[in-house]
Design an enzyme around this catalytic site. Structure first.
Site, mmCIF file in Angstrom:
data_model
loop_
_atom_site.group_PDB
_atom_site.id
_atom_site.type_symbol
_atom_site.label_atom_id
_atom_site.label_comp_id
_atom_site.label_asym_id
_atom_site.label_seq_id
_atom_site.Cartn_x
_atom_site.Cartn_y
_atom_site.Cartn_z
ATOM 1 N N GLY A 1 0.838 -1.199 0.000
ATOM 2 C CA GLY A 1 0.000 0.000 0.000
ATOM 3 C C GLY A 1 0.861 1.232 0.000
ATOM 4 O O GLY A 1 0.519 2.241 -0.619
ATOM 5 N N SER B 1 32.057 -2.102 10.934
ATOM 6 C CA SER B 1 31.752 -1.134 11.981
ATOM 7 C C SER B 1 30.653 -1.616 12.918
ATOM 8 O O SER B 1 30.748 -1.443 14.139
ATOM 9 C CB SER B 1 31.333 0.206 11.358
ATOM 10 N N GLU C 1 19.670 0.931 2.535
ATOM 11 C CA GLU C 1 19.013 0.577 3.787
ATOM 12 C C GLU C 1 17.557 0.165 3.600
ATOM 13 O O GLU C 1 17.051 -0.688 4.344
ATOM 14 C CB GLU C 1 19.106 1.748 4.775
ATOM 15 N N GLN D 1 26.510 11.523 10.865
ATOM 16 C CA GLN D 1 26.703 10.116 11.227
ATOM 17 C C GLN D 1 26.076 9.764 12.578
ATOM 18 O O GLN D 1 26.159 8.620 13.012
ATOM 19 C CB GLN D 1 28.206 9.790 11.294
ATOM 20 N N ARG E 1 29.613 3.059 19.698
ATOM 21 C CA ARG E 1 30.865 2.878 18.969
ATOM 22 C C ARG E 1 32.058 2.679 19.918
ATOM 23 O O ARG E 1 32.866 1.773 19.731
ATOM 24 C CB ARG E 1 31.111 4.098 18.085
#
Length: 615
Positions: A115, A335, A356, A417, A463
């Site tokens: 949809g 990463s 993505e 980022q 990180r």
């Protein structure tokens, strides 16, 4: 091939589409009518499907990407005997399984909710990948797209991915009916314009008159015999085909026909053609959940480990214990640390590159085939795929999404980022779970916990290295929290998650040295939130100070506030969050500039204690 019977079936599909929309007083019959011949040929001779066993491992999979053409899908279900006449006419009514846009929550034959245009093909790529590399039972994936949705970039992410993976089990039917919602599409009936684009991504293409059932039959046969490439069948059709008053006319999108009875008569009247859909071949499922013992990594208290490292190591351990775990990554596996899984189980690892939307869509497709996907990228970049996450929730899909490099704590890379909106995004998704661990052992436990949850699960990782403060045997139930500091003299409560837990603990130690005792809560489960612990803390200390490496809106602070929206008195609540636009700096400088480091927390706490009413 019985041309006359298929032509009759196509007319029936048109008639039933008109009838369903007329009964509902709304819907998209003209968009359904354009693709009726494509559906009739597919249903009568090429789809291999057992409607009594929708989970059959060898069933072909059909995805209606142009989900607004649901009357056509429901008309096909009626022709196949899956639903009856009475149910068909409940279309779009309260309580009906036949929603305006189909969803698998209501109908077992629907692969994914559609949809929001441009999503059917990306999910179909995920299903085809599962068929090609995981299930290996030979099923085909058929996706019916509209021409309007080919303006969506996600379609071309999917096309490139499918071509790169040589998904010859994927066949896309493009219904080029020329008309969109407000008028003509970009390329109109220029079939070659679409063909060139698919060919650029290494697809085999067939251009065809979509109302010539014999030509469509030949095109399907050619697609089924094509090896090494996915196939796009690009069909020239007419919106509202078969009814002169609406055929190829603008201004009728999404509307029932003006005179349904006259249109039905023009189409030859109501029919009751039944189709014996070709059954799938015998097959067995090749993947099973292994019963092996899960041996999670263990980290020593006092050490320093990045939670992204713990995620990768825990994921590899989970892969050893469960054979249904698959991992997808957006070309940042080194990463996110998804590469740890890739090195151990390359056959269950899927590189989606920097796409993505396609990554999340492929995860949804694999989940639809019974696999347990973990998809990871930087937290900031998951925002690009939000609509796919939203639609996955509508599908009832069970997928795990992991966002690394969260918050301004990543340091000098700068704001592009930094995931600073991700908690809000995922908290807003229906039925979602949002987790934000602060140390390695907590992360490992939560990775394992997400495997047993339903719906959309989001895990946020950090990180940089953070201190290990929990032992490897500590339990972290979803919906819980940990009280890390508490005393009868507590003047207020610091509520933190992830990287700010360690800042809050440092602040608590500084404040204790100044004679100010504070409670510290690690709210690792951001959704569902631990209401009981927060309410007790409010009762005991009278004031809550939340601190988060996230925007003020929609994150940890709002999650805490939700614990007090049941009519009880709301405690004094102060929120520290990232309110500025960060630049490049060290992690410590970033936290200080945002006002969420230990010094800022201590200063805010001292100010609050001066003015707080002690209970």
């Amino acid at each position: 091939m019985n041309t006359r019977r298929i032509t009759d079936l196509a007319r029936q599909l048109r008639v039933d589409s008109v009838r369903a929309a007329a009964a509902a007083g709304s819907g998209h019959p003209t968009s359904s009518m354009s693709a009726a011949d494509l559906m009739a040929v597919l249903l009568a001779g090429h789809l291999r499907y057992d409607f009594e066993r929708p989970a059959h491992p060898a069933n072909d999979r059909f995805i209606l990407s142009k989900g607004h053409a649901s009357p056509l899908l429901y008309a096909a279900y009626k022709a196949a005997g899956a639903i009856n006449e009475t149910e068909l006419l409940t279309f779009r009514k309260l309580g009906s399984r036949l929603e305006g846009h189909p969803t698998p929550r209501r109908l077992p034959w629907v692969e994914t909710a559609t949809g929001s245009l441009g999503q059917g093909l990306p999910v179909g790529v995920g299903v085809a990948l599962a068929g090609k590399r995981l299930d290996r039972t030979g099923y085909r994936v058929w996706v019916l797209c509209g021409d309007s949705e080919l303006a969506e970039g996600s379609v071309w992410e999917a096309a490139e991915h499918a071509g790169h993976e040589h998904l010859d089990n994927l066949i896309v039917l493009v219904d080029v009916n020329r008309l969109g919602q407000r008028g003509p599409t970009r390329h109109g009936h220029d079939l070659d314009a679409y063909a060139r684009r698919f060919q650029a991504f290494d697809w085999h293409t067939v251009e065809v008159d979509g109302h010539d059932v014999e030509a469509v039959e030949r095109a399907y046969t050619e697609a089924e015999s094509t090896a090494g490439q996915p196939t796009a069948i690009i069909a020239r059709t007419l919106k509202g085909k078969g009814v002169a008053a609406v055929e190829d006319r603008e201004g009728l999108h999404g509307k029932p026909l003006p005179d349904a009875e006259e249109a039905i008569a023009e189409l030859g009247g109501v029919r009751d053609v039944r189709v014996e859909v070709q059954p799938p071949p015998a097959a067995r499922m090749l993947h099973t959940v292994q019963g092996g013992h899960l041996e999670l990594p263990r980290y020593d208290i006092g050490g320093e480990v990045a939670t992204r490292d713990a995620f990768g190591q825990a994921l590899a351990a989970l892969g050893a214990a469960r054979g249904d775990v698959v991992v997808l990554d957006g070309e940042v596996g080194d990463s996110t640390r998804a590469e740890y899984f890739a090195k151990e189980y390359p056959d269950r690892y899927f590189e989606c590159y920097i796409a993505e939307q396609q990554m999340v869509a492929a995860a949804v497709g694999m989940a639809a085939r019974g696999w347990l996907p973990y998809a990871s990228t930087f937290a900031a970049f998951l925002t690009r795929a939000h609509d796919f996450v939203r639609m996955a929730s509508i599908s009832g899909s069970g997928i795990n999404l992991v966002g690394s490099h969260a918050g301004c704590a990543i340091g000098p890379d700068g704001p592009s980022q930094m995931g600073l909106e991700d908690l809000a995004m995922f908290r807003a998704v229906h039925g979602s779970t949002v987790l934000y661990p602060c140390d390695a052992n907590q992360t490992a436990r939560l990775v394992a916990a997400t495997a047993g949850l339903e719906g959309i699960r989001y895990l946020r990782t950090t990180r940089g290295k953070t201190p290990v403060i929990y032992g490897p045997t500590e339990e972290f139930p979803v919906g819980g929290s940990k009280v890390l500091r508490a005393s009868p003299e507590d003047r207020l409560t610091l509520v933190a998650a992830g990287v700010t837990v360690h800042e809050a603990l440092r602040a608590a130690d500084v404040l204790a040295g100044q004679g100010i005792r504070v409670r510290v809560v690690d709210l690792y489960s951001v959704k569902p939130v631990d209401r009981a612990t927060l309410r007790e803390a409010a009762d005991r200390t009278g004031c809550l100070l939340t601190v988060e490496d996230h925007r003020e809106e929609g994150g940890l602070g709002d999650a805490v506030l939700d614990a007090f929206l049941d009519g009880r008195p709301v405690p004094r609540l102060v929120r520290l969050a990232v309110r500025t636009m960060p630049g490049s700096a060290t992690p410590a400088e970033q936290l200080h500039a945002a006002g969420i480091d230990a010094g800022s927390i201590s200063a805010a706490a001292r100010l609050l204690v001066e003015h707080a009413v002690v209970p």
